[in-house]
Design a protein around this motif. Structure first.
Motif, PDB file in Angstrom:
ATOM      1  N   ASN A  79      33.158  35.348  41.256  1.00 24.69           N
ATOM      2  CA  ASN A  79      32.561  35.239  40.014  1.00 24.69           C
ATOM      3  C   ASN A  79      33.278  35.810  39.005  1.00 24.69           C
ATOM      4  O   ASN A  79      32.673  35.711  37.888  1.00 24.69           O
ATOM      5  CB  ASN A  79      31.255  36.406  40.268  1.00 24.69           C
ATOM      6  CG  ASN A  79      30.115  35.873  41.319  1.00 24.69           C
ATOM      7  OD1 ASN A  79      29.968  34.621  41.414  1.00 24.69           O
ATOM      8  ND2 ASN A  79      29.573  36.652  42.253  1.00 24.69           N
ATOM      9  N   SER A  80      34.561  36.427  39.168  1.00 21.52           N
ATOM     10  CA  SER A  80      35.157  37.085  38.008  1.00 21.52           C
ATOM     11  C   SER A  80      36.477  37.100  38.412  1.00 21.52           C
ATOM     12  O   SER A  80      36.673  37.051  39.950  1.00 21.52           O
ATOM     13  CB  SER A  80      34.570  38.474  37.289  1.00 21.52           C
ATOM     14  OG  SER A  80      34.830  39.323  38.521  1.00 21.52           O
ATOM     15  N   GLU A  81      37.649  37.479  37.477  1.00 21.90           N
ATOM     16  CA  GLU A  81      39.031  37.657  37.878  1.00 21.90           C
ATOM     17  C   GLU A  81      39.012  38.877  38.588  1.00 21.90           C
ATOM     18  O   GLU A  81      39.732  39.141  39.548  1.00 21.90           O
ATOM     19  CB  GLU A  81      39.810  37.590  36.792  1.00 21.90           C
ATOM     20  CG  GLU A  81      39.968  36.021  36.190  1.00 21.90           C
ATOM     21  CD  GLU A  81      41.233  35.691  35.470  1.00 21.90           C
ATOM     22  OE1 GLU A  81      42.121  36.352  35.579  1.00 21.90           O
ATOM     23  OE2 GLU A  81      41.169  34.918  34.679  1.00 21.90           O
ATOM     24  N   GLU A  82      38.168  39.898  38.086  1.00 15.61           N
ATOM     25  CA  GLU A  82      38.153  41.476  38.593  1.00 15.61           C
ATOM     26  C   GLU A  82      37.793  41.229  40.154  1.00 15.61           C
ATOM     27  O   GLU A  82      38.410  42.131  40.995  1.00 15.61           O
ATOM     28  CB  GLU A  82      37.164  42.366  37.803  1.00 15.61           C
ATOM     29  CG  GLU A  82      37.813  42.738  36.593  1.00 15.61           C
ATOM     30  CD  GLU A  82      37.358  41.398  35.312  1.00 15.61           C
ATOM     31  OE1 GLU A  82      37.520  41.931  34.019  1.00 15.61           O
ATOM     32  OE2 GLU A  82      36.772  40.509  35.857  1.00 15.61           O
ATOM     33  N   GLU A  83      36.664  40.425  40.374  1.00 17.66           N
ATOM     34  CA  GLU A  83      36.363  40.403  41.712  1.00 17.66           C
ATOM     35  C   GLU A  83      37.310  39.586  42.320  1.00 17.66           C
ATOM     36  O   GLU A  83      37.694  40.043  43.787  1.00 17.66           O
ATOM     37  CB  GLU A  83      35.028  39.600  41.856  1.00 17.66           C
ATOM     38  CG  GLU A  83      34.417  39.261  43.333  1.00 17.66           C
ATOM     39  CD  GLU A  83      33.237  38.517  43.116  1.00 17.66           C
ATOM     40  OE1 GLU A  83      31.997  39.130  43.425  1.00 17.66           O
ATOM     41  OE2 GLU A  83      33.216  37.294  42.864  1.00 17.66           O
ATOM     42  N   ALA A  84      37.990  38.737  42.167  1.00 21.19           N
ATOM     43  CA  ALA A  84      39.149  38.181  42.587  1.00 21.19           C
ATOM     44  C   ALA A  84      40.171  39.065  42.947  1.00 21.19           C
ATOM     45  O   ALA A  84      40.745  39.047  44.183  1.00 21.19           O
ATOM     46  CB  ALA A  84      39.652  36.842  41.898  1.00 21.19           C
ATOM     47  N   ILE A  85      40.586  39.985  42.212  1.00 17.14           N
ATOM     48  CA  ILE A  85      41.500  40.925  42.583  1.00 17.14           C
ATOM     49  C   ILE A  85      41.127  41.826  43.716  1.00 17.14           C
ATOM     50  O   ILE A  85      41.905  42.170  44.551  1.00 17.14           O
ATOM     51  CB  ILE A  85      41.614  41.956  41.156  1.00 17.14           C
ATOM     52  CG1 ILE A  85      42.537  41.050  40.001  1.00 17.14           C
ATOM     53  CG2 ILE A  85      42.796  43.102  41.564  1.00 17.14           C
ATOM     54  CD1 ILE A  85      42.774  41.903  38.938  1.00 17.14           C
ATOM     55  N   GLU A  86      40.000  42.214  43.721  1.00 15.52           N
ATOM     56  CA  GLU A  86      39.368  43.031  44.811  1.00 15.52           C
ATOM     57  C   GLU A  86      39.383  42.290  45.987  1.00 15.52           C
ATOM     58  O   GLU A  86      39.511  42.697  47.104  1.00 15.52           O
ATOM     59  CB  GLU A  86      37.904  43.555  44.323  1.00 15.52           C
ATOM     60  CG  GLU A  86      37.748  44.485  43.226  1.00 15.52           C
ATOM     61  CD  GLU A  86      38.553  45.728  43.349  1.00 15.52           C
ATOM     62  OE1 GLU A  86      38.725  46.194  44.742  1.00 15.52           O
ATOM     63  OE2 GLU A  86      39.122  46.439  42.599  1.00 15.52           O
ATOM     64  N   PHE A  87      39.168  40.744  46.145  1.00 15.23           N
ATOM     65  CA  PHE A  87      39.045  39.932  47.289  1.00 15.23           C
ATOM     66  C   PHE A  87      40.613  39.893  47.665  1.00 15.23           C
ATOM     67  O   PHE A  87      40.633  40.065  49.015  1.00 15.23           O
ATOM     68  CB  PHE A  87      38.540  38.651  46.869  1.00 15.23           C
ATOM     69  CG  PHE A  87      36.931  38.537  46.971  1.00 15.23           C
ATOM     70  CD1 PHE A  87      36.332  39.632  46.776  1.00 15.23           C
ATOM     71  CD2 PHE A  87      36.338  37.291  47.112  1.00 15.23           C
ATOM     72  CE1 PHE A  87      34.892  39.372  46.488  1.00 15.23           C
ATOM     73  CE2 PHE A  87      35.176  37.013  47.081  1.00 15.23           C
ATOM     74  CZ  PHE A  87      34.330  38.174  46.854  1.00 15.23           C
ATOM     75  N   ILE A  88      41.689  39.917  46.876  1.00 14.62           N
ATOM     76  CA  ILE A  88      42.728  39.951  47.365  1.00 14.62           C
ATOM     77  C   ILE A  88      43.339  41.245  47.997  1.00 14.62           C
ATOM     78  O   ILE A  88      43.990  41.152  48.995  1.00 14.62           O
ATOM     79  CB  ILE A  88      43.962  39.590  46.066  1.00 14.62           C
ATOM     80  CG1 ILE A  88      43.564  38.192  45.456  1.00 14.62           C
ATOM     81  CG2 ILE A  88      45.401  39.499  46.498  1.00 14.62           C
ATOM     82  CD1 ILE A  88      44.473  37.933  44.302  1.00 14.62           C
ATOM     83  N   LYS A  89      42.916  42.191  47.302  1.00 22.49           N
ATOM     84  CA  LYS A  89      43.374  43.588  48.029  1.00 22.49           C
ATOM     85  C   LYS A  89      42.519  43.567  49.425  1.00 22.49           C
ATOM     86  O   LYS A  89      43.294  44.269  50.300  1.00 22.49           O
ATOM     87  CB  LYS A  89      42.543  44.576  47.099  1.00 22.49           C
ATOM     88  CG  LYS A  89      43.384  44.780  45.614  1.00 22.49           C
ATOM     89  CD  LYS A  89      42.632  45.681  44.892  1.00 22.49           C
ATOM     90  CE  LYS A  89      43.040  46.949  45.161  1.00 22.49           C
ATOM     91  NZ  LYS A  89      42.753  48.240  43.972  1.00 22.49           N
ATOM     92  N   SER A  90      41.487  43.035  49.585  1.00 23.99           N
ATOM     93  CA  SER A  90      40.749  43.418  50.703  1.00 23.99           C
ATOM     94  C   SER A  90      41.488  42.123  52.064  1.00 23.99           C
ATOM     95  O   SER A  90      41.131  42.371  53.163  1.00 23.99           O
ATOM     96  CB  SER A  90      39.265  42.986  50.544  1.00 23.99           C
ATOM     97  OG  SER A  90      38.796  41.739  50.355  1.00 23.99           O
ATOM     98  N   GLY A  91      42.018  41.053  51.479  1.00 22.38           N
ATOM     99  CA  GLY A  91      42.553  40.186  52.347  1.00 22.38           C
ATOM    100  C   GLY A  91      41.749  39.010  52.405  1.00 22.38           C
ATOM    101  O   GLY A  91      41.936  37.989  53.131  1.00 22.38           O
ATOM    102  N   THR A  92      40.422  39.050  51.781  1.00 24.04           N
ATOM    103  CA  THR A  92      39.520  37.892  51.841  1.00 24.04           C
ATOM    104  C   THR A  92      39.989  36.551  51.046  1.00 24.04           C
ATOM    105  O   THR A  92      39.918  35.553  51.440  1.00 24.04           O
ATOM    106  CB  THR A  92      38.293  38.264  50.911  1.00 24.04           C
ATOM    107  OG1 THR A  92      37.443  39.426  51.658  1.00 24.04           O
ATOM    108  CG2 THR A  92      37.057  37.135  51.215  1.00 24.04           C
ATOM    109  N   LEU A  93      40.734  36.830  50.065  1.00 23.57           N
ATOM    110  CA  LEU A  93      41.653  35.829  49.385  1.00 23.57           C
ATOM    111  C   LEU A  93      43.149  36.199  49.845  1.00 23.57           C
ATOM    112  O   LEU A  93      43.649  37.068  49.961  1.00 23.57           O
ATOM    113  CB  LEU A  93      41.305  35.738  47.926  1.00 23.57           C
ATOM    114  CG  LEU A  93      40.177  35.170  47.267  1.00 23.57           C
ATOM    115  CD1 LEU A  93      40.274  34.972  45.813  1.00 23.57           C
ATOM    116  CD2 LEU A  93      40.179  33.574  47.681  1.00 23.57           C
TER     117      LEU A  93
END
Length: 346
Positions: A79-93
């Motif tokens: 939904n946002s670039e901030e969320e994308a960063i969190e997704f990368i940190k978790s390994g989801t992305l």
């Protein structure tokens, strides 16, 4: 007693079943050794982010002999670039393209690269992007976010100002309600130019321009077209006021799965994709400025000297709060090819 015909049919059915199992097992087995990457960005399929993702995918899959597979998710996975960063940190992305303005929430010094008129030309920007300053910033971005920063490239913010009435000079900025990223540096820059910075969500920009809630935005000319904003603006002022950036980021969990050779390949391919994307972005911007002229939009080239003068108080404020930026600034200015000559030629 079972007929020979029935026994023969049963035999062939068994053979066929075994073959299916072998094929299926082979397919699963062949896929099991592959590294699958999800590449996400927040824009549509006409944007530079998509070109970068497609270029990265094609080259990495070819050069890894299919051992690395990439699936691209344009503008839909988060939904946002901030969320994308969190997704990368978790390994989801696995990989994501993120604006420097959004990364500022994790690492404020990224904003140095978005100071007004820091880079004097595309040539200056291209040289400076390889500098020790930028390499240091990328390393510190990685340290601050916990992610792997693969490289930096141009965003479409800052090439000019699109508006509902022409901007011929800095005086015309007064009274114009401008939507920009709600980043403290961006707000300071546009306030210094005389605009009235008006908060508007990205998803509401079209309607806001249509209804007059805002009168202008700071996306490049090409972006006015691919996001259909040119339907609700009629003027474009070429200012090249900022060279905003995006950072290509990779999840540490994904990075750890790669062999040293694959890690080097990923870095190499990321650099190649970034170089192409940057060159393409400049080409498209020039091309669509001409398209805008042919279609009857008003394209102006205001004198940038007053805008640069107005930027001085922005520099003073941010240099005071970030003393090392002054040193970085001097190093970047030294790398301007338009200002350098051999001593013997001076």
């Amino acid at each position: 007693m079972m007929s020979s015909k029935f026994r023969s049919g049963k035999k062939w059915l068994s053979v066929f079943s075994v073959l299916i199992m072998v094929i299926a097992f082979g397919a699963v087995n062949a896929d099991a050794g592959k590294i699958k990457m999800k590449f996400s960005h927040q824009n549509n399929v006409f944007d530079a982010d998509q070109l970068l993702a497609e270029t990265f995918k094609k080259i990495i899959e070819a050069k890894s002999n299919g051992e690395i597979k990439v699936t691209i998710y344009p503008g839909t996975l988060t939904n946002s670039e901030e969320e994308a960063i969190e997704f990368i940190k978790s390994g989801t992305l696995d990989i994501s393209a993120n604006s420097g303005g959004h990364i500022a929430g994790f690492y404020e010094d990224i904003q140095f690269l978005q100071l007004p008129y820091l880079f004097k030309s595309p040539e200056h920007y291209n040289v400076a992007r390889q500098s020790g300053v930028v390499k240091q910033i990328l390393k510190e971005v990685g340290d601050a976010t916990g992610l792997i920063a693969l490289g930096i490239y141009s965003d479409c913010n800052g090439f000019g100002i699109a508006s509902t009435k022409p901007i011929n000079s800095i005086e015309d900025a007064k009274g114009i309600k401008l939507r920009c990223m709600q980043n403290p540096l961006f707000i300071d820059v546009y306030n210094a130019f005389g605009f009235t910075v008006t908060p508007t969500d990205w998803g509401e920009l079209y309607t806001s321009l249509q209804t007059g809630l805002v009168n202008a935005n700071d996306l490049g000319c090409y972006c006015q077209y691919i996001f259909k904003l040119k339907e609700v603006v009629n003027s474009f002022a070429v200012l090249q006021q900022m060279w905003t950036q995006k950072i290509l980021m990779m999840a540490p969990k994904t990075w750890a799965k790669l062999s040293p050779e694959q890690q080097e390949l990923v870095r190499t391919v990321a650099r190649e994709a970034i170089e192409l994307t940057d060159a393409w972005q400049y080409t498209k911007e020039r091309e669509f400025v001409e398209v805008a002229k042919k279609e009857g939009l008003t394209v102006t080239y205001p004198d940038t000297a007053p805008f640069k003068k107005a930027s001085e108080k922005v520099y003073a404020k941010w240099f005071k709060d970030h003393p090392k930026w002054k040193t970085w600034y001097n190093e970047i200015q030294y790398l301007d090819p338009g200002a350098r000559m051999p001593d013997a030629s001076k």
